[in-house]
Motif scaffolding. Structure first.
Motif, PDB file in Angstrom:
ATOM      1  N   ALA A 387       0.871  -1.193   0.000  1.00 47.66           N
ATOM      2  CA  ALA A 387       0.000   0.000   0.000  1.00 47.66           C
ATOM      3  C   ALA A 387       0.899   1.232   0.000  1.00 47.66           C
ATOM      4  CB  ALA A 387      -0.895  -0.021   1.239  1.00 47.66           C
ATOM      5  N   PRO A 388       0.308   2.413  -0.233  1.00 49.71           N
ATOM      6  CA  PRO A 388       1.151   3.617  -0.275  1.00 49.71           C
ATOM      7  C   PRO A 388       1.877   3.909   1.033  1.00 49.71           C
ATOM      8  CG  PRO A 388      -0.946   4.021  -1.349  1.00 49.71           C
ATOM      9  CD  PRO A 388      -1.065   2.686  -0.699  1.00 49.71           C
ATOM     10  N   THR A 389       1.308   3.529   2.171  1.00 50.96           N
ATOM     11  CA  THR A 389       1.991   3.785   3.449  1.00 50.96           C
ATOM     12  C   THR A 389       2.045   2.497   4.266  1.00 50.96           C
ATOM     13  OG1 THR A 389      -0.052   4.255   4.644  1.00 50.96           O
ATOM     14  CG2 THR A 389       1.006   6.129   3.535  1.00 50.96           C
ATOM     15  N   LEU A 390       2.963   2.497   5.265  1.00 55.89           N
ATOM     16  CA  LEU A 390       3.061   1.328   6.148  1.00 55.89           C
ATOM     17  C   LEU A 390       1.765   1.129   6.927  1.00 55.89           C
ATOM     18  CD1 LEU A 390       6.646   1.436   7.724  1.00 55.89           C
ATOM     19  CD2 LEU A 390       5.647  -0.450   6.428  1.00 55.89           C
ATOM     20  N   ALA A 391       1.132   2.245   7.329  1.00 64.07           N
ATOM     21  CA  ALA A 391      -0.106   2.127   8.113  1.00 64.07           C
ATOM     22  C   ALA A 391      -1.190   1.430   7.292  1.00 64.07           C
ATOM     23  CB  ALA A 391      -0.567   3.511   8.566  1.00 64.07           C
ATOM     24  N   GLU A 392      -1.311   1.813   6.014  1.00 62.68           N
ATOM     25  CA  GLU A 392      -2.329   1.173   5.163  1.00 62.68           C
ATOM     26  C   GLU A 392      -1.962  -0.284   4.870  1.00 62.68           C
ATOM     27  OE1 GLU A 392      -3.806   4.187   1.895  1.00 62.68           O
ATOM     28  OE2 GLU A 392      -1.869   4.823   2.690  1.00 62.68           O
ATOM     29  N   ALA A 393      -0.683  -0.519   4.650  1.00 61.87           N
ATOM     30  CA  ALA A 393      -0.248  -1.896   4.370  1.00 61.87           C
ATOM     31  C   ALA A 393      -0.533  -2.782   5.572  1.00 61.87           C
ATOM     32  CB  ALA A 393       1.237  -1.912   4.019  1.00 61.87           C
ATOM     33  N   ARG A 394      -0.276  -2.254   6.753  1.00 64.58           N
ATOM     34  CA  ARG A 394      -0.523  -3.025   7.987  1.00 64.58           C
ATOM     35  C   ARG A 394      -2.021  -3.319   8.133  1.00 64.58           C
ATOM     36  NH1 ARG A 394       0.090  -4.182  13.430  1.00 64.58           N
ATOM     37  NH2 ARG A 394      -1.358  -3.006  14.694  1.00 64.58           N
ATOM     38  N   GLU A 395      -2.833  -2.301   7.868  1.00 68.69           N
ATOM     39  CA  GLU A 395      -4.287  -2.478   8.000  1.00 68.69           C
ATOM     40  C   GLU A 395      -4.789  -3.559   7.034  1.00 68.69           C
ATOM     41  OE1 GLU A 395      -6.261   1.358   8.035  1.00 68.69           O
ATOM     42  OE2 GLU A 395      -8.064   0.353   7.299  1.00 68.69           O
ATOM     43  N   ARG A 396      -4.309  -3.479   5.787  1.00 65.44           N
ATOM     44  CA  ARG A 396      -4.750  -4.459   4.780  1.00 65.44           C
ATOM     45  C   ARG A 396      -4.257  -5.863   5.134  1.00 65.44           C
ATOM     46  NH1 ARG A 396      -3.517  -1.557  -1.037  1.00 65.44           N
ATOM     47  NH2 ARG A 396      -4.656   0.352  -0.622  1.00 65.44           N
ATOM     48  N   ALA A 397      -3.015  -5.943   5.623  1.00 67.92           N
ATOM     49  CA  ALA A 397      -2.457  -7.271   5.947  1.00 67.92           C
ATOM     50  C   ALA A 397      -3.305  -7.924   7.035  1.00 67.92           C
ATOM     51  CB  ALA A 397      -0.997  -7.141   6.382  1.00 67.92           C
ATOM     52  N   TYR A 398      -3.650  -7.162   8.080  1.00 65.60           N
ATOM     53  CA  TYR A 398      -4.424  -7.771   9.174  1.00 65.60           C
ATOM     54  C   TYR A 398      -5.883  -8.012   8.779  1.00 65.60           C
ATOM     55  CZ  TYR A 398      -0.604  -7.962  12.439  1.00 65.60           C
ATOM     56  OH  TYR A 398       0.576  -8.306  13.059  1.00 65.60           O
ATOM     57  N   GLU A 399      -6.414  -7.192   7.873  1.00 68.59           N
ATOM     58  CA  GLU A 399      -7.765  -7.484   7.370  1.00 68.59           C
ATOM     59  C   GLU A 399      -7.733  -8.840   6.643  1.00 68.59           C
ATOM     60  OE1 GLU A 399      -9.281  -4.518   4.653  1.00 68.59           O
ATOM     61  OE2 GLU A 399     -11.026  -5.768   4.187  1.00 68.59           O
ATOM     62  N   ALA A 400      -6.667  -9.049   5.877  1.00 73.06           N
ATOM     63  CA  ALA A 400      -6.529 -10.311   5.135  1.00 73.06           C
ATOM     64  C   ALA A 400      -6.326 -11.488   6.087  1.00 73.06           C
ATOM     65  CB  ALA A 400      -5.363 -10.203   4.157  1.00 73.06           C
ATOM     66  N   VAL A 401      -5.532 -11.278   7.137  1.00 76.93           N
ATOM     67  CA  VAL A 401      -5.320 -12.347   8.130  1.00 76.93           C
ATOM     68  C   VAL A 401      -6.667 -12.806   8.682  1.00 76.93           C
ATOM     69  CG1 VAL A 401      -4.424 -12.801  10.466  1.00 76.93           C
ATOM     70  CG2 VAL A 401      -2.969 -11.654   8.763  1.00 76.93           C
ATOM     71  N   GLY A 402      -7.570 -11.843   8.882  1.00 74.01           N
ATOM     72  CA  GLY A 402      -8.888 -12.154   9.447  1.00 74.01           C
ATOM     73  C   GLY A 402      -9.732 -13.060   8.564  1.00 74.01           C
ATOM     74  N   LYS A 403      -9.390 -13.186   7.303  1.00 72.38           N
ATOM     75  CA  LYS A 403     -10.165 -14.035   6.376  1.00 72.38           C
ATOM     76  C   LYS A 403      -9.681 -15.486   6.391  1.00 72.38           C
ATOM     77  CE  LYS A 403     -12.075 -10.329   4.436  1.00 72.38           C
ATOM     78  NZ  LYS A 403     -13.428  -9.948   4.799  1.00 72.38           N
ATOM     79  N   ILE A 404      -8.473 -15.696   6.929  1.00 72.22           N
ATOM     80  CA  ILE A 404      -7.831 -17.026   6.812  1.00 72.22           C
ATOM     81  C   ILE A 404      -7.985 -17.791   8.107  1.00 72.22           C
ATOM     82  CG2 ILE A 404      -5.590 -18.186   6.446  1.00 72.22           C
ATOM     83  CD1 ILE A 404      -4.788 -15.794   4.721  1.00 72.22           C
ATOM     84  N   SER A 405      -8.163 -19.091   7.993  1.00 72.94           N
ATOM     85  CA  SER A 405      -8.162 -19.881   9.238  1.00 72.94           C
ATOM     86  C   SER A 405      -7.656 -21.297   8.996  1.00 72.94           C
ATOM     87  CB  SER A 405      -9.558 -19.913   9.871  1.00 72.94           C
ATOM     88  OG  SER A 405     -10.423 -20.661   9.071  1.00 72.94           O
ATOM     89  N   PHE A 406      -7.009 -21.824  10.009  1.00 68.51           N
ATOM     90  CA  PHE A 406      -6.719 -23.253  10.134  1.00 68.51           C
ATOM     91  C   PHE A 406      -6.600 -23.544  11.615  1.00 68.51           C
ATOM     92  CE2 PHE A 406      -2.660 -21.085   9.177  1.00 68.51           C
ATOM     93  CZ  PHE A 406      -1.841 -21.484  10.219  1.00 68.51           C
ATOM     94  N   GLU A 407      -6.832 -24.767  11.992  1.00 66.30           N
ATOM     95  CA  GLU A 407      -6.839 -25.129  13.410  1.00 66.30           C
ATOM     96  C   GLU A 407      -5.480 -24.807  14.044  1.00 66.30           C
ATOM     97  OE1 GLU A 407      -7.906 -29.230  14.041  1.00 66.30           O
ATOM     98  OE2 GLU A 407      -7.315 -29.075  16.153  1.00 66.30           O
ATOM     99  N   GLY A 408      -5.500 -24.072  15.149  1.00 71.77           N
ATOM    100  CA  GLY A 408      -4.259 -23.774  15.878  1.00 71.77           C
ATOM    101  C   GLY A 408      -3.466 -22.609  15.309  1.00 71.77           C
ATOM    102  N   MET A 409      -4.048 -21.862  14.370  1.00 67.90           N
ATOM    103  CA  MET A 409      -3.313 -20.744  13.725  1.00 67.90           C
ATOM    104  C   MET A 409      -2.872 -19.708  14.761  1.00 67.90           C
ATOM    105  SD  MET A 409      -4.851 -18.417  10.661  1.00 67.90           S
ATOM    106  CE  MET A 409      -5.417 -16.818  11.255  1.00 67.90           C
ATOM    107  N   GLN A 410      -1.606 -19.335  14.747  1.00 67.02           N
ATOM    108  CA  GLN A 410      -1.122 -18.294  15.660  1.00 67.02           C
ATOM    109  C   GLN A 410      -0.308 -17.256  14.888  1.00 67.02           C
ATOM    110  OE1 GLN A 410       2.217 -18.863  18.136  1.00 67.02           O
ATOM    111  NE2 GLN A 410       2.738 -20.883  17.378  1.00 67.02           N
ATOM    112  N   TYR A 411      -0.379 -16.018  15.351  1.00 64.41           N
ATOM    113  CA  TYR A 411       0.364 -14.943  14.681  1.00 64.41           C
ATOM    114  C   TYR A 411       0.534 -13.774  15.639  1.00 64.41           C
ATOM    115  CZ  TYR A 411      -4.374 -13.050  14.063  1.00 64.41           C
ATOM    116  OH  TYR A 411      -5.642 -12.587  14.294  1.00 64.41           O
ATOM    117  N   ARG A 412       1.484 -12.922  15.325  1.00 63.12           N
ATOM    118  CA  ARG A 412       1.662 -11.700  16.118  1.00 63.12           C
ATOM    119  C   ARG A 412       0.708 -10.621  15.625  1.00 63.12           C
ATOM    120  NH1 ARG A 412       7.875 -10.346  17.698  1.00 63.12           N
ATOM    121  NH2 ARG A 412       6.888  -8.291  17.916  1.00 63.12           N
TER     122      ARG A 412
END
Ligand code: GLY
Length: 423
Positions: A387-412
């Motif tokens: 994304a154009p800024t780190l803040a937007e890239a971070r927001e998009r990355a975590y929005e995308a993380v929210g769409k993914i799942s598998f049993e026991g998934m862990q992340y920072r």
């Protein structure tokens, strides 16, 4: 054009995605690859311990280029062997890769060439190491000399921890890699990874990146292979970047003076100390997960860059970068970096990639016979947003993380938080 990428992680998937965007439209092969690379080309069951066989295969199937991702085959001389068969290969020869393969070789090299780094000494004997630790005091760092899959480093906050780490190394915890132990000064300051393409003469730096090595938020918990990364690094100003680039150039020149034409990626692991950047370590390859945020920002055709690197004509290629920012969050298996289960079905990747600027690189995945994508490693996916800024890239990355799942998934949850200006 046919290209074989050796390796099976998120780094190799990111290299594959960047190559697949090339105007040369290469046909891609991965050895052994993963569930993600299978969508870009052909995964091959190659035995990385048998480089001569890989060379036979590469010649038989007329590979125009082989790209080596991981350190172990580089240190074991795969580039030398492929070279004997006349196969153009991206990566340093064994003599160059020693800069990563032996911590003491790298330290001696830096000391000889006046490259800023922490003071250090190497020992085969516990008593001598103990005396050095007592004289130096803590904090102090103890490293197995050889490759230990990222596990051979102890940052000791007290001398007892340092003594125990020396003993563990010398008693064989890391096998032959720990038969020589390096005890070195603890460097205080934030870390920064600067990767550069080099053909042995020209050094073409990439965008600085910062890895998050600890397992848990707030840099707590055990060390891992990396739980997330971002690029560029806002606290690296132009003077600091220039100082790091100068060190990289001196490194390549020092290797050349020692008779080693180093071609491939040189990775400088820096600590930004109050006295300026100092080298913590070198790697002889693309970083993982740094590659997953750096290559998406590269606008120059990666095939052209790699061919010029191999052919020694890098001075003729100008690297251009998008000016965007990238953030990558690692989704890991429950228990990582300790033991973990594999074979857990993964869902939501398509929904994640529907978000603007998001690419999900596969690190430890496999496709089952029925086509189900399952976990197949400790680090499973690298959810990356540009994304154009780190803040937007971070927001998009975590929005995308929210769409993914598998049993026991862990992340920072704090990847790039401070860099993006959040409290
Ligand atoms: N990010 C650390 C490494 O590639 O070794």
């Amino acid at each position: 054009m046919r290209i074989l990428v050796i390796g099976s992680g998120g780094r190799e998937h990111a290299i594959g995605v960047a190559l697949s965007r090339s105007a040369h439209a290469p046909e891609l092969f991965f050895g052994p690859g993963n569930g993600g690379t299978a969508a870009l080309g052909t995964n091959l069951k190659l035995d990385l311990d048998d480089p001569a066989r890989i060379a036979h295969w590469a010649r038989q199937y007329e590979m125009d280029l082989v790209v080596v991702g991981p350190e172990l085959p580089l240190v074991n001389g795969i580039v030398n062997i492929l070279g004997v068969y006349g196969i153009p290969t991206f990566g340093p020869t064994a003599a160059g890769a020693e800069i990563e393969g032996s911590k003491w070789f790298a330290k001696e090299f830096m000391q000889r060439h006046g490259i800023p780094t922490g003071s250090a000494q190497a020992f085969e004997n516990e008593t001598e190491a103990a005396a050095y630790i007592e004289t130096s005091g803590a904090p102090i760092v103890v490293k197995a000399d050889g490759l230990a899959a990222g596990k051979g480093v102890t940052v000791a906050r007290d001398t007892m921890t340092a003594h125990n780490a020396v003993r563990a190394c010398l008693e064989g915890e890391f096998g032959v890699a720990g038969s020589l132990v390096v005890v070195e000064e603890f460097l205080e300051g934030p870390e920064c990874s600067l990767l550069a393409f080099t053909d042995g003469t020209t050094v073409a730096p990439m965008v600085p990146a910062r890895d998050h090595k600890r397992a848990l938020d707030g840099d707590e918990g055990p060390n891992t292979g990396g739980m997330g990364v971002y690029a560029p690094v806002p606290d690296v100003d132009a003077a600091t970047r220039d100082a790091m680039i100068d060190i990289m150039k001196r490194t390549v020149a020092g290797l050349a003076a020692d008779g080693v034409t180093y071609r491939g990626v040189l990775y400088g692991g820096f600590v930004l100390t109050s006295e300026g950047p100092k080298v913590l370590e070198y790697n002889a390859r693309f970083g993982d997960p740094e590659t997953q945020v750096v290559l998406p920002l590269l606008q120059t055709d990666l095939v052209d860059v790699m061919r010029a690197t191999v052919e020694g004509t890098l001075a003729e290629v100008e690297l251009t970068w998008s000016g965007d920012a990238a953030v990558s969050v690692v989704l890991a298996s429950e228990g990582y970096p300790g033991g973990y289960e594999i074979g857990r079905p993964i869902s939501g990747i398509a929904q994640a990639e529907a978000i603007d600027g998001v690419t999900v690189y596969h690190a430890g995945t496999a496709l089952e016979e029925d086509g189900t994508l399952v976990t197949h490693g400790g680090r499973v996916l690298n959810v990356t947003a540009v994304a154009p800024t780190l803040a937007e890239a971070r927001e998009r990355a975590y929005e995308a993380v929210g769409k993914i799942s598998f049993e026991g998934m862990q992340y920072r949850t704090d990847i790039a938080r401070a860099a993006a200006g959040e409290a």
